[in-house]
Design an enzyme around this catalytic site. Sequence first.
Site, PDB file in Angstrom:
ATOM      1  N   PRO A   3       0.783  -1.226   0.000  1.00 52.93           N
ATOM      2  CA  PRO A   3       0.000   0.000   0.000  1.00 52.93           C
ATOM      3  C   PRO A   3       0.819   1.283   0.000  1.00 52.93           C
ATOM      4  O   PRO A   3       1.826   1.397   0.698  1.00 52.93           O
ATOM      5  CB  PRO A   3      -0.822  -0.099   1.294  1.00 52.93           C
ATOM      6  CG  PRO A   3      -0.149  -1.129   2.124  1.00 52.93           C
ATOM      7  CD  PRO A   3       0.502  -2.078   1.158  1.00 52.93           C
ATOM      8  N   ASN A   4       0.348   2.198  -0.809  1.00 53.09           N
ATOM      9  CA  ASN A   4       0.859   3.569  -0.939  1.00 53.09           C
ATOM     10  C   ASN A   4       2.182   3.672  -1.682  1.00 53.09           C
ATOM     11  O   ASN A   4       2.629   4.787  -1.983  1.00 53.09           O
ATOM     12  CB  ASN A   4       0.974   4.245   0.442  1.00 53.09           C
ATOM     13  CG  ASN A   4      -0.375   4.382   1.105  1.00 53.09           C
ATOM     14  OD1 ASN A   4      -1.308   4.877   0.493  1.00 53.09           O
ATOM     15  ND2 ASN A   4      -0.506   3.902   2.334  1.00 53.09           N
ATOM     16  N   HIS A   8       3.886  -4.319   9.285  1.00 51.48           N
ATOM     17  CA  HIS A   8       3.835  -4.180  10.739  1.00 51.48           C
ATOM     18  C   HIS A   8       2.535  -4.678  11.350  1.00 51.48           C
ATOM     19  O   HIS A   8       2.372  -4.651  12.567  1.00 51.48           O
ATOM     20  CB  HIS A   8       4.026  -2.697  11.118  1.00 51.48           C
ATOM     21  CG  HIS A   8       5.068  -2.002  10.289  1.00 51.48           C
ATOM     22  ND1 HIS A   8       6.383  -2.396  10.305  1.00 51.48           N
ATOM     23  CD2 HIS A   8       4.998  -0.974   9.402  1.00 51.48           C
ATOM     24  CE1 HIS A   8       7.073  -1.615   9.465  1.00 51.48           C
ATOM     25  NE2 HIS A   8       6.254  -0.759   8.905  1.00 51.48           N
ATOM     26  N   ASP A  17       1.093 -15.438   7.008  1.00 48.41           N
ATOM     27  CA  ASP A  17       0.598 -16.800   6.795  1.00 48.41           C
ATOM     28  C   ASP A  17       0.653 -17.181   5.312  1.00 48.41           C
ATOM     29  O   ASP A  17       0.982 -18.326   4.969  1.00 48.41           O
ATOM     30  CB  ASP A  17      -0.844 -16.939   7.308  1.00 48.41           C
ATOM     31  CG  ASP A  17      -0.922 -16.978   8.834  1.00 48.41           C
ATOM     32  OD1 ASP A  17       0.127 -17.162   9.487  1.00 48.41           O
ATOM     33  OD2 ASP A  17      -2.036 -16.818   9.373  1.00 48.41           O
ATOM     34  N   GLU A  44      12.714  -9.393   2.257  1.00 51.38           N
ATOM     35  CA  GLU A  44      11.930  -8.223   2.649  1.00 51.38           C
ATOM     36  C   GLU A  44      12.734  -6.952   2.348  1.00 51.38           C
ATOM     37  O   GLU A  44      13.925  -6.885   2.662  1.00 51.38           O
ATOM     38  CB  GLU A  44      11.663  -8.323   4.158  1.00 51.38           C
ATOM     39  CG  GLU A  44      10.954  -7.128   4.731  1.00 51.38           C
ATOM     40  CD  GLU A  44      10.755  -7.277   6.250  1.00 51.38           C
ATOM     41  OE1 GLU A  44      11.253  -8.263   6.850  1.00 51.38           O
ATOM     42  OE2 GLU A  44      10.106  -6.402   6.828  1.00 51.38           O
ATOM     43  N   LEU A 100      12.407   0.872   1.784  1.00 52.91           N
ATOM     44  CA  LEU A 100      13.214   2.013   1.329  1.00 52.91           C
ATOM     45  C   LEU A 100      13.844   2.722   2.515  1.00 52.91           C
ATOM     46  O   LEU A 100      15.018   3.096   2.493  1.00 52.91           O
ATOM     47  CB  LEU A 100      12.322   2.991   0.562  1.00 52.91           C
ATOM     48  CG  LEU A 100      11.781   2.439  -0.756  1.00 52.91           C
ATOM     49  CD1 LEU A 100      10.486   3.137  -1.135  1.00 52.91           C
ATOM     50  CD2 LEU A 100      12.818   2.584  -1.849  1.00 52.91           C
ATOM     51  N   SER A 101      13.040   2.931   3.547  1.00 52.44           N
ATOM     52  CA  SER A 101      13.520   3.649   4.732  1.00 52.44           C
ATOM     53  C   SER A 101      14.051   2.649   5.759  1.00 52.44           C
ATOM     54  O   SER A 101      13.767   1.447   5.674  1.00 52.44           O
ATOM     55  CB  SER A 101      12.376   4.462   5.345  1.00 52.44           C
ATOM     56  OG  SER A 101      11.330   3.605   5.779  1.00 52.44           O
ATOM     57  N   ARG A 120      12.960   4.495  12.822  1.00 47.22           N
ATOM     58  CA  ARG A 120      11.736   5.315  12.784  1.00 47.22           C
ATOM     59  C   ARG A 120      10.861   5.020  14.011  1.00 47.22           C
ATOM     60  O   ARG A 120      11.359   4.566  15.027  1.00 47.22           O
ATOM     61  CB  ARG A 120      11.025   5.058  11.451  1.00 47.22           C
ATOM     62  CG  ARG A 120      11.888   5.461  10.232  1.00 47.22           C
ATOM     63  CD  ARG A 120      11.159   5.264   8.933  1.00 47.22           C
ATOM     64  NE  ARG A 120      10.026   6.174   8.816  1.00 47.22           N
ATOM     65  CZ  ARG A 120       9.084   6.062   7.857  1.00 47.22           C
ATOM     66  NH1 ARG A 120       9.176   5.100   6.954  1.00 47.22           N
ATOM     67  NH2 ARG A 120       8.079   6.919   7.813  1.00 47.22           N
ATOM     68  N   ARG A 160       7.054   0.733  13.691  1.00 45.98           N
ATOM     69  CA  ARG A 160       7.665   0.222  12.462  1.00 45.98           C
ATOM     70  C   ARG A 160       8.793  -0.777  12.762  1.00 45.98           C
ATOM     71  O   ARG A 160       9.376  -1.358  11.848  1.00 45.98           O
ATOM     72  CB  ARG A 160       8.209   1.367  11.605  1.00 45.98           C
ATOM     73  CG  ARG A 160       7.138   2.274  11.064  1.00 45.98           C
ATOM     74  CD  ARG A 160       7.701   3.275  10.074  1.00 45.98           C
ATOM     75  NE  ARG A 160       6.883   4.465  10.034  1.00 45.98           N
ATOM     76  CZ  ARG A 160       5.798   4.629   9.272  1.00 45.98           C
ATOM     77  NH1 ARG A 160       5.419   3.682   8.450  1.00 45.98           N
ATOM     78  NH2 ARG A 160       5.106   5.760   9.308  1.00 45.98           N
TER      79      ARG A 160
HETATM   80  O1  CA2 Z   1      10.302   2.198   3.942  1.00 46.05           O
HETATM   81  C1  CA2 Z   1       9.491   1.499   3.354  1.00 46.05           C
HETATM   82  O2  CA2 Z   1       9.689   1.009   2.233  1.00 46.05           O
HETATM   83  C2  CA2 Z   1       8.108   1.255   3.993  1.00 46.05           C
HETATM   84  O3  CA2 Z   1       7.710  -0.073   3.680  1.00 46.05           O
HETATM   85  C3  CA2 Z   1       7.167   2.254   3.377  1.00 46.05           C
HETATM   86  C4  CA2 Z   1       5.773   2.211   3.993  1.00 46.05           C
HETATM   87  C5  CA2 Z   1       5.856   2.314   5.511  1.00 46.05           C
HETATM   88  O4  CA2 Z   1       4.569   2.175   6.076  1.00 46.05           O
HETATM   89  C6  CA2 Z   1       6.774   1.255   6.091  1.00 46.05           C
HETATM   90  O5  CA2 Z   1       6.843   1.443   7.488  1.00 46.05           O
HETATM   91  C7  CA2 Z   1       8.167   1.379   5.500  1.00 46.05           C
HETATM   92  C8  CA2 Z   1       4.927   3.385   3.517  1.00 46.05           C
HETATM   93  C9  CA2 Z   1       4.887   3.543   2.043  1.00 46.05           C
HETATM   94  C10 CA2 Z   1       4.255   4.874   1.768  1.00 46.05           C
HETATM   95  O6  CA2 Z   1       4.812   5.394   0.622  1.00 46.05           O
HETATM   96  C11 CA2 Z   1       4.542   6.681   0.340  1.00 46.05           C
HETATM   97  C12 CA2 Z   1       5.238   7.222  -0.714  1.00 46.05           C
HETATM   98  C13 CA2 Z   1       5.025   8.521  -1.061  1.00 46.05           C
HETATM   99  C14 CA2 Z   1       4.090   9.288  -0.363  1.00 46.05           C
HETATM  100  C15 CA2 Z   1       3.399   8.734   0.673  1.00 46.05           C
HETATM  101  C16 CA2 Z   1       3.621   7.421   1.033  1.00 46.05           C
END
Ligand code: CA2
Length: 147
Positions: free
Chosen positions: A10-11, A80, A87, A98, A101-102, A107, A111
Site C-alpha cells: 500500500p501507498n 507491521h 501466513d 523483505e 526504502l527507509s 523510525r 515500524r
Molecule cells: O520504507 C518502506 O519502504 C516502507 O515499507 C514504506 C511504507 C511504511 O509504512 C513502512 O513502514 C516502511 C509506507 C509507504 C508509503 O509510501 C509513500 C510514498 C510517497 C508518499 C506517501 C507514502
Amino acid sequence: MRSILVLNGPNLNLLGTRQPEVYGSVTLDMIEGMCVEHAMTLGIQVVCQQSNHEGVLIDAIHAAKGNHQGIILNAGAYTHTSIALMDALASVELPCVEVHLSNIHSREDFRHVSYVSKIAIGQICGLGPQGYTMAISALISHLEEPG
Ligand code: CA2
C-alpha cells in the site's frame, strides 16, 4: 528461466510524488525498471506487481507458487500489522527477501515490528531503491546455494 515476483504494498504507488524527504524522489515505475534491468544482467525474469489491498497481495503471493522461484516483498505498512500476509508467505514456501526504502528500525516504534521478517530469509532496509536490486541478487544467491 528463473522468475522472481517483486511485490509492493500500500501507498508505494505514490513514491516520488509525496514525502520525498522520507522516501526519495524515485517513482515506483523507475524502481520496477531498475529491477527488470538488473534481472536481465543476471539472466532471470522479474514480474512486478503493486496493490493497496491486503487480499490482492495475498492472492499474488498464492499465485507465485509454481510461477516464480522467490519473492521480493515491500509490504508497506502491512509489514507491521498483517498476520494474514505472513501466513500467505509461509504457505507458499518460497524464499522471500523483505525490502524497505527507509530504515524502519530508526523510525517510530510501531515500524520496528515486522511480521514479514518472521518468514523472510533476510531484510534490506534504509538503502532506498538500491535495496531492491540488492534483494534480487541476494535471492538469486540463495536459490543457487541455500543456507
Ligand atoms: O520504507 C518502506 O519502504 C516502507 O515499507 C514504506 C511504507 C511504511 O509504512 C513502512 O513502514 C516502511 C509506507 C509507504 C508509503 O509510501 C509513500 C510514498 C510517497 C508518499 C506517501 C507514502
